[in-house]
Design a protein around this motif. Structure first.
Motif, PDB file in Angstrom:
ATOM      1  N   GLU A 164      49.820 -28.249  33.723  1.00 62.68           N
ATOM      2  CA  GLU A 164      50.065 -27.830  32.538  1.00 62.68           C
ATOM      3  C   GLU A 164      51.554 -27.957  32.784  1.00 62.68           C
ATOM      4  N   MET A 165      51.548 -29.035  31.072  1.00 63.74           N
ATOM      5  CA  MET A 165      53.758 -27.855  31.144  1.00 63.74           C
ATOM      6  C   MET A 165      53.731 -26.913  30.241  1.00 63.74           C
ATOM      7  N   THR A 166      54.665 -26.386  30.474  1.00 62.34           N
ATOM      8  CA  THR A 166      55.390 -25.036  30.130  1.00 62.34           C
ATOM      9  C   THR A 166      56.713 -25.383  29.395  1.00 62.34           C
ATOM     10  N   ILE A 167      57.717 -24.554  28.304  1.00 67.94           N
ATOM     11  CA  ILE A 167      58.807 -25.026  28.487  1.00 67.94           C
ATOM     12  C   ILE A 167      59.137 -23.631  27.139  1.00 67.94           C
ATOM     13  N   LYS A 168      60.130 -22.242  27.945  1.00 67.21           N
ATOM     14  CA  LYS A 168      60.310 -20.878  26.858  1.00 67.21           C
ATOM     15  C   LYS A 168      61.921 -21.531  26.059  1.00 67.21           C
ATOM     16  N   LEU A 169      61.429 -21.063  24.113  1.00 66.31           N
ATOM     17  CA  LEU A 169      62.022 -21.469  23.703  1.00 66.31           C
ATOM     18  C   LEU A 169      62.786 -20.266  23.115  1.00 66.31           C
ATOM     19  N   PRO A 170      64.059 -19.781  23.209  1.00 64.26           N
ATOM     20  CA  PRO A 170      65.151 -19.066  22.022  1.00 64.26           C
ATOM     21  C   PRO A 170      64.521 -19.158  20.867  1.00 64.26           C
ATOM     22  N   VAL A 171      63.465 -19.022  20.160  1.00 69.61           N
ATOM     23  CA  VAL A 171      63.825 -19.018  18.862  1.00 69.61           C
ATOM     24  C   VAL A 171      62.817 -18.225  18.157  1.00 69.61           C
ATOM     25  N   GLU A 172      62.303 -18.055  17.411  1.00 69.03           N
ATOM     26  CA  GLU A 172      61.844 -16.923  16.320  1.00 69.03           C
ATOM     27  C   GLU A 172      60.017 -17.732  15.513  1.00 69.03           C
ATOM     28  N   THR A 173      60.667 -18.435  15.198  1.00 69.71           N
ATOM     29  CA  THR A 173      59.256 -19.091  15.002  1.00 69.71           C
ATOM     30  C   THR A 173      58.958 -20.159  15.794  1.00 69.71           C
ATOM     31  N   SER A 174      57.813 -20.304  15.481  1.00 67.97           N
ATOM     32  CA  SER A 174      56.932 -22.217  15.691  1.00 67.97           C
ATOM     33  C   SER A 174      57.192 -23.192  14.543  1.00 67.97           C
ATOM     34  N   PRO A 184      67.617 -15.645  34.415  1.00 71.98           N
ATOM     35  CA  PRO A 184      66.076 -15.457  35.237  1.00 71.98           C
ATOM     36  C   PRO A 184      64.826 -15.877  34.625  1.00 71.98           C
ATOM     37  N   MET A 185      64.450 -16.492  33.604  1.00 74.27           N
ATOM     38  CA  MET A 185      62.709 -16.651  33.150  1.00 74.27           C
ATOM     39  C   MET A 185      62.891 -18.462  32.958  1.00 74.27           C
ATOM     40  N   LEU A 186      64.347 -19.466  32.931  1.00 76.33           N
ATOM     41  CA  LEU A 186      65.275 -20.139  32.481  1.00 76.33           C
ATOM     42  C   LEU A 186      64.624 -20.955  31.427  1.00 76.33           C
ATOM     43  N   VAL A 187      65.014 -20.101  30.366  1.00 77.10           N
ATOM     44  CA  VAL A 187      64.635 -20.449  28.751  1.00 77.10           C
ATOM     45  C   VAL A 187      65.509 -21.693  28.729  1.00 77.10           C
ATOM     46  N   THR A 188      65.129 -22.363  28.087  1.00 78.35           N
ATOM     47  CA  THR A 188      65.538 -23.771  27.420  1.00 78.35           C
ATOM     48  C   THR A 188      66.558 -22.938  26.067  1.00 78.35           C
ATOM     49  N   ASP A 189      67.947 -23.044  26.406  1.00 77.86           N
ATOM     50  CA  ASP A 189      68.479 -22.683  25.545  1.00 77.86           C
ATOM     51  C   ASP A 189      69.410 -23.894  24.699  1.00 77.86           C
ATOM     52  N   LEU A 190      69.133 -24.429  23.815  1.00 80.72           N
ATOM     53  CA  LEU A 190      70.012 -26.199  23.094  1.00 80.72           C
ATOM     54  C   LEU A 190      71.441 -25.815  22.893  1.00 80.72           C
TER      55      LEU A 190
END
Length: 220
Positions: free
Chosen positions: A95-105, A206-212
């Motif tokens: 399954e695909m995952t992604i991590k985003l530094p945001v506050e809302t869905s 470290p967690m490889l969060v995708t920060d635009l």
């Protein structure tokens, strides 16, 4: 569980979804007691109904480390399927995952659309993703709604959720990591730089969060 036991259990439990349960169990270990925000796709838009949606849904977890952690449902064998019992991999095996530094869905919806497109690509072209593979874009921001130096993706094993063996076969979690156009071109020229890039990024992230909002290039 042999085929006869599998068939009997499936008949007695019509709503049995072992692949779905496996995803939930993996994320429950990381986020114990957390009820994620779940978004189901429109049933009539799904491929089984003649539509072009190949995923059944998405869950969004909130990490205590300050980001949203998204996961798809549908790349692996979600529901009971006797023919999948002895497979090496559960459907596509991940399954695909992604991590985003945001506050809302709401701020995650562009990523959900992107993962939907990637799932459609895999199912229709029969081309799946593997660690250290890149996904090139058109040189523009991966979020079409905003300007960003992040124009492409690199695939890694999710930094927090390990793969598991399910009743339908192996299930891994492939994390999408946003990279810049300069980093993409460096990897195209020398694929061995993909692993170098990941190691350099992890020193800051470290967690490889995708920060635009990232503008730093780790490869030159």
């Amino acid at each position: 569980m042999n085929k006869e036991e599998y068939k009997k259990y499936a008949e007695e439990h019509e709503d049995w979804a072992p692949g779905w349960d496996a995803i939930d169990e993996c994320f429950e270990k990381l986020y114990p007691g957390q009820e994620p925000e779940h978004f189901g796709t429109n049933i009539i838009s799904r491929a089984m109904m003649g539509g072009d949606e190949y995923l059944d849904g998405y869950s969004i977890y909130t990490s205590p480390n300050g980001y949203k952690h998204l996961v798809t449902y549908g790349m692996n064998e979600l529901y009971s399927n006797e023919e999948a019992l002895e497979n090496e991999f559960s459907k596509w095996g991940y399954e695909m995952t992604i991590k985003l530094p945001v506050e809302t869905s709401e701020e995650c919806q562009w990523a959900i659309s992107m993962m939907s497109n990637l799932a459609r690509y895999t199912f229709t072209q029969e081309r799946w993703f593997e660690p250290l593979q890149f996904i090139a874009g058109n040189g523009q921001s991966i979020n079409w709604d905003i300007e960003s130096a992040i124009t492409a993706l690199l695939i890694v094993n999710d930094t927090e959720v390990p793969g598991v063996n399910t009743i339908h076969g192996k299930l891994d979690f492939m994390q999408l990591v946003g990279i810049t156009e300069q980093e993409l071109q460096a990897i195209k020229a020398d694929p061995s730089k993909a692993s170098v890039l990941i190691e350099l990024m992890r020193k800051d992230n470290p967690m490889l969060v995708t920060d635009l909002l990232r503008t730093k290039n780790y490869l030159y």
